[in-house]
Design a protein around this motif. Sequence first.
Motif, short mmCIF file in Angstrom:
data_model
loop_
_atom_site.label_atom_id
_atom_site.label_comp_id
_atom_site.label_asym_id
_atom_site.label_seq_id
_atom_site.Cartn_x
_atom_site.Cartn_y
_atom_site.Cartn_z
N ARG A 1 24.07 8.35 24.40
CA ARG A 1 24.91 7.41 25.17
C ARG A 1 24.99 6.10 24.41
N LEU A 2 26.19 5.59 24.26
CA LEU A 2 26.38 4.30 23.60
C LEU A 2 26.11 3.18 24.60
N PRO A 3 25.38 2.13 24.19
CA PRO A 3 25.11 1.01 25.10
C PRO A 3 26.40 0.33 25.58
N ASP A 4 27.42 0.31 24.73
CA ASP A 4 28.72 -0.25 25.08
C ASP A 4 29.74 0.88 24.97
N PRO A 5 30.41 1.24 26.07
CA PRO A 5 31.36 2.35 26.01
C PRO A 5 32.48 2.15 24.98
N ASP A 6 32.70 0.91 24.56
CA ASP A 6 33.72 0.62 23.55
C ASP A 6 33.14 0.62 22.13
N GLY A 7 31.91 1.11 21.97
CA GLY A 7 31.24 1.11 20.68
C GLY A 7 31.61 2.28 19.79
N LEU A 8 32.73 2.92 20.02
CA LEU A 8 33.21 4.02 19.20
C LEU A 8 34.55 3.62 18.58
N ARG A 9 34.66 3.83 17.28
CA ARG A 9 35.89 3.49 16.57
C ARG A 9 36.35 4.69 15.75
N ILE A 10 37.58 5.13 15.96
CA ILE A 10 38.16 6.21 15.18
C ILE A 10 38.64 5.62 13.87
N LEU A 11 38.14 6.13 12.75
CA LEU A 11 38.51 5.62 11.43
C LEU A 11 39.70 6.37 10.85
N SER A 12 39.75 7.68 11.07
CA SER A 12 40.88 8.48 10.59
C SER A 12 40.93 9.80 11.35
N GLY A 13 42.13 10.37 11.40
CA GLY A 13 42.30 11.68 11.99
C GLY A 13 42.56 11.70 13.48
N ALA A 14 43.03 10.61 14.04
CA ALA A 14 43.30 10.58 15.49
C ALA A 14 44.22 11.72 15.92
N VAL B 1 30.11 4.77 15.33
CA VAL B 1 29.63 4.34 16.64
C VAL B 1 28.47 3.37 16.49
N ASP B 2 28.34 2.49 17.48
CA ASP B 2 27.21 1.57 17.54
C ASP B 2 26.25 2.11 18.59
N GLY B 3 25.08 2.54 18.15
CA GLY B 3 24.12 3.13 19.06
C GLY B 3 22.71 3.02 18.54
N ASP B 4 21.81 3.71 19.22
CA ASP B 4 20.40 3.69 18.84
C ASP B 4 19.76 5.00 19.28
N LEU B 5 19.58 5.92 18.33
CA LEU B 5 18.96 7.20 18.64
C LEU B 5 17.56 7.04 19.21
N SER B 6 16.84 6.01 18.79
CA SER B 6 15.47 5.83 19.29
C SER B 6 15.46 5.43 20.76
N HIS B 7 16.61 5.03 21.29
CA HIS B 7 16.71 4.68 22.71
C HIS B 7 16.81 5.93 23.57
N GLY B 8 17.14 7.06 22.96
CA GLY B 8 17.14 8.32 23.69
C GLY B 8 18.43 9.10 23.57
N THR B 9 18.30 10.39 23.77
CA THR B 9 19.41 11.33 23.75
C THR B 9 19.27 12.20 24.99
N MET B 10 20.25 13.08 25.21
CA MET B 10 20.18 13.94 26.38
C MET B 10 20.66 15.35 26.07
N THR C 1 30.42 6.31 27.17
CA THR C 1 30.80 7.08 26.00
C THR C 1 29.53 7.76 25.51
N LEU C 2 29.60 9.08 25.38
CA LEU C 2 28.48 9.91 24.96
C LEU C 2 28.89 10.64 23.68
N VAL C 3 28.16 10.41 22.60
CA VAL C 3 28.53 10.96 21.30
C VAL C 3 27.69 12.19 21.00
N PHE C 4 28.34 13.23 20.47
CA PHE C 4 27.67 14.47 20.10
C PHE C 4 26.81 14.19 18.86
N VAL C 5 25.50 14.23 19.02
CA VAL C 5 24.56 13.86 17.95
C VAL C 5 24.80 14.64 16.66
#
Length: 142
Positions: A45-58, A20-29, A102-106
């Motif tokens: 929260r990812l700044p761009d909802p499309d900033g998540l890429r599945i690499l394997s295991g879909a 994912v493309d994100g920034d933990l220093s920008h905040g979590t919830m 898109t909200l990623v589980f930290v």
Amino acid sequence: MTTLRTYPGACFCGAVRFEVDGDLSHGTMRCNCRFCRKMRYWEMRLPDPDGLRILSGAQAIAITPSQHPLGEGEAMQHAFCQSCGTRLWTKGNIAEMGGRVTLVFVPALEDVAIDELLAAPVHYANGAENDWWHAPADTAHL
């Protein structure tokens, strides 16, 4: 200012790998709604909802719909590994948050230094009372 970083992520058993493309220093919830309390959900929260890429295991990803309303237009789906049960991310369309999110589980992020996790700001949401933008009176249990 947000400085994006690409974070690798995986479930506990390694069946699902993503980045994912994100920034933990920008905040979590963290939230006190029923879902978040039961799942011990801590999200970035990812700044761009499309900033998540599945690499394997879909094929190992299971999706469950949200069980609690956020408001009009709510459509949330929670992803987890069906092999080990690790929470991975939530995707949704939430008007109160500006649309698609898109909200990623930290805890599913890998190679994050403890210092970076400790420094990440946490917004506490009072979802239990449908007051998402304000902190509940007690947050120690979150």
